[in-house]
Design a protein around this motif. Structure first.
Motif, short mmCIF file in Angstrom:
data_model
loop_
_atom_site.label_atom_id
_atom_site.label_comp_id
_atom_site.label_asym_id
_atom_site.label_seq_id
_atom_site.Cartn_x
_atom_site.Cartn_y
_atom_site.Cartn_z
N ASP A 72 0.82 -1.21 0.00
CA ASP A 72 0.00 0.00 0.00
C ASP A 72 0.85 1.27 0.00
O ASP A 72 0.33 2.37 -0.23
CB ASP A 72 -0.94 0.01 1.22
N CYS A 73 2.14 1.13 0.28
CA CYS A 73 3.06 2.26 0.23
C CYS A 73 3.54 2.43 -1.22
O CYS A 73 3.98 1.46 -1.85
CB CYS A 73 4.27 2.04 1.13
N MET A 74 3.42 3.62 -1.76
CA MET A 74 3.78 3.88 -3.15
C MET A 74 5.13 4.57 -3.25
O MET A 74 5.53 5.34 -2.35
CB MET A 74 2.69 4.73 -3.81
N ASN A 75 5.85 4.29 -4.34
CA ASN A 75 7.17 4.87 -4.53
C ASN A 75 7.10 6.37 -4.80
O ASN A 75 6.19 6.84 -5.50
CB ASN A 75 7.88 4.20 -5.72
N CYS A 76 8.05 7.11 -4.26
CA CYS A 76 8.21 8.51 -4.67
C CYS A 76 8.48 8.53 -6.18
O CYS A 76 9.18 7.66 -6.71
CB CYS A 76 9.37 9.15 -3.93
N PRO A 77 7.92 9.49 -6.89
CA PRO A 77 8.10 9.52 -8.35
C PRO A 77 9.55 9.73 -8.75
O PRO A 77 10.37 10.24 -7.98
CB PRO A 77 7.24 10.72 -8.78
N ALA A 78 9.87 9.31 -9.98
CA ALA A 78 11.19 9.61 -10.54
C ALA A 78 11.42 11.11 -10.51
O ALA A 78 10.51 11.90 -10.71
CB ALA A 78 11.27 9.08 -11.97
N PRO A 90 2.79 12.34 -2.01
CA PRO A 90 3.91 12.50 -2.93
C PRO A 90 4.51 13.90 -2.86
O PRO A 90 5.67 14.10 -3.22
CB PRO A 90 3.27 12.23 -4.30
N ALA A 91 3.72 14.87 -2.36
CA ALA A 91 4.24 16.23 -2.22
C ALA A 91 5.34 16.30 -1.17
O ALA A 91 6.13 17.26 -1.15
CB ALA A 91 3.10 17.18 -1.85
N GLN A 92 5.42 15.29 -0.30
CA GLN A 92 6.47 15.27 0.72
C GLN A 92 7.76 14.63 0.21
O GLN A 92 8.78 14.66 0.90
CB GLN A 92 5.97 14.53 1.96
N GLU A 105 12.31 5.42 -9.51
CA GLU A 105 11.22 5.61 -8.56
C GLU A 105 11.64 5.02 -7.20
O GLU A 105 12.43 4.09 -7.14
CB GLU A 105 9.95 4.92 -9.04
N GLY A 106 11.10 5.59 -6.14
CA GLY A 106 11.40 5.05 -4.81
C GLY A 106 12.77 5.40 -4.28
O GLY A 106 13.28 4.71 -3.39
N GLY A 126 13.42 18.54 -10.10
CA GLY A 126 12.64 17.30 -10.10
C GLY A 126 12.68 16.59 -11.44
O GLY A 126 11.72 15.90 -11.80
N SER A 127 13.78 16.70 -12.16
CA SER A 127 13.85 16.12 -13.51
C SER A 127 14.11 14.62 -13.46
O SER A 127 14.94 14.14 -12.69
CB SER A 127 14.95 16.79 -14.32
N SER A 128 13.40 13.91 -14.33
CA SER A 128 13.67 12.48 -14.54
C SER A 128 14.18 12.25 -15.96
O SER A 128 14.40 11.11 -16.36
CB SER A 128 12.40 11.66 -14.30
#
Length: 211
Positions: A72-78, A90-92, A105-106, A126-128
């Protein structure tokens, strides 16, 4: 908890469900069981404290209350990371700064934000994505640049380069003997101009007809 009057044994006490807990002794209803907060999960029944709710690990976040499993825990975005466990949005997740990128990710550390290589740059927070290349006529001077002016430098007058993403001044090719160029950042050999009639020039890389 138990709603049974005259209960004769602990077996008649119902455990709080997965994802919940209750610190109340002698609870009489299921509503005494409180949901584990967002950013945590709880896989077992019959828990008595919020401390029994496991925090989502660093690099992840949880938005659901009463979550029951690690999935249920989701990865922080790339392009972002988080070194803090138990975040709930995700804002955190912290954005990688300009001059860096992360395609994973994560990510759980600032170290996952990779500096743009020499010859490239990025002004995106925040670039991926891949970093931008130094343009033709320029060459890279440092990794981790936040702008083309910071990361790249123009080829000097008397030289030219058609290569993008160059990481050394050696890619700046000198105008041949008998020619010159006063232009910085030249991108083609056609910027090298022939010495006037009645003159000659034996050395490459000249910047003026006076040379």
């Amino acid at each position: 908890w138990s709603a049974v009057k005259g209960a004769e044994s602990e077996a008649e006490c119902e455990p709080c469900e997965e994802g919940t807990y209750s610190p109340t002794v002698g609870a009489t209803g299921k509503d005494s069981c409180m949901a584990c907060p967002a950013g945590t999960y709880q896989q077992n029944t019959g828990k008595a404290s919020a401390s029994d709710c496991t925090q989502c690990p660093a690099g992840t976040y949880g938005t659901e209350h009463q979550a029951t499993q690690r999935e249920d825990c989701m990865n922080c975005p790339a392009g972002t990371y988080s070194s803090t466990a138990g975040i709930n949005s995700p804002a955190q997740c912290v954005a990688c700064p300009a001059g860096t990128r992360s395609s994973s990710e994560g990510a759980d550390s600032f170290a996952d934000c990779t500096p743009c290589e020499k010859g490239t740059w990025s002004n995106v927070i925040g670039s991926s994505e891949d970093c931008e290349q130094c343009p033709a006529g320029w060459y890279g001077t440092m990794p981790g640049g936040k702008s083309v002016e910071e990361a790249c430098r123009k080829c000097p007058a008397g030289t030219w380069s058609s290569e993008e993403g160059a990481d050394t001044i050696d890619t700046c090719r000198p105008c041949s003997a008998g020619t010159y160029s006063p232009f910085e950042g030249a991108t083609a050999v056609t910027t090298c101009m022939a010495c006037p009639e009645g003159t000659y020039q034996e050395n490459p890389g000249r910047t003026s007809e006076d040379d």
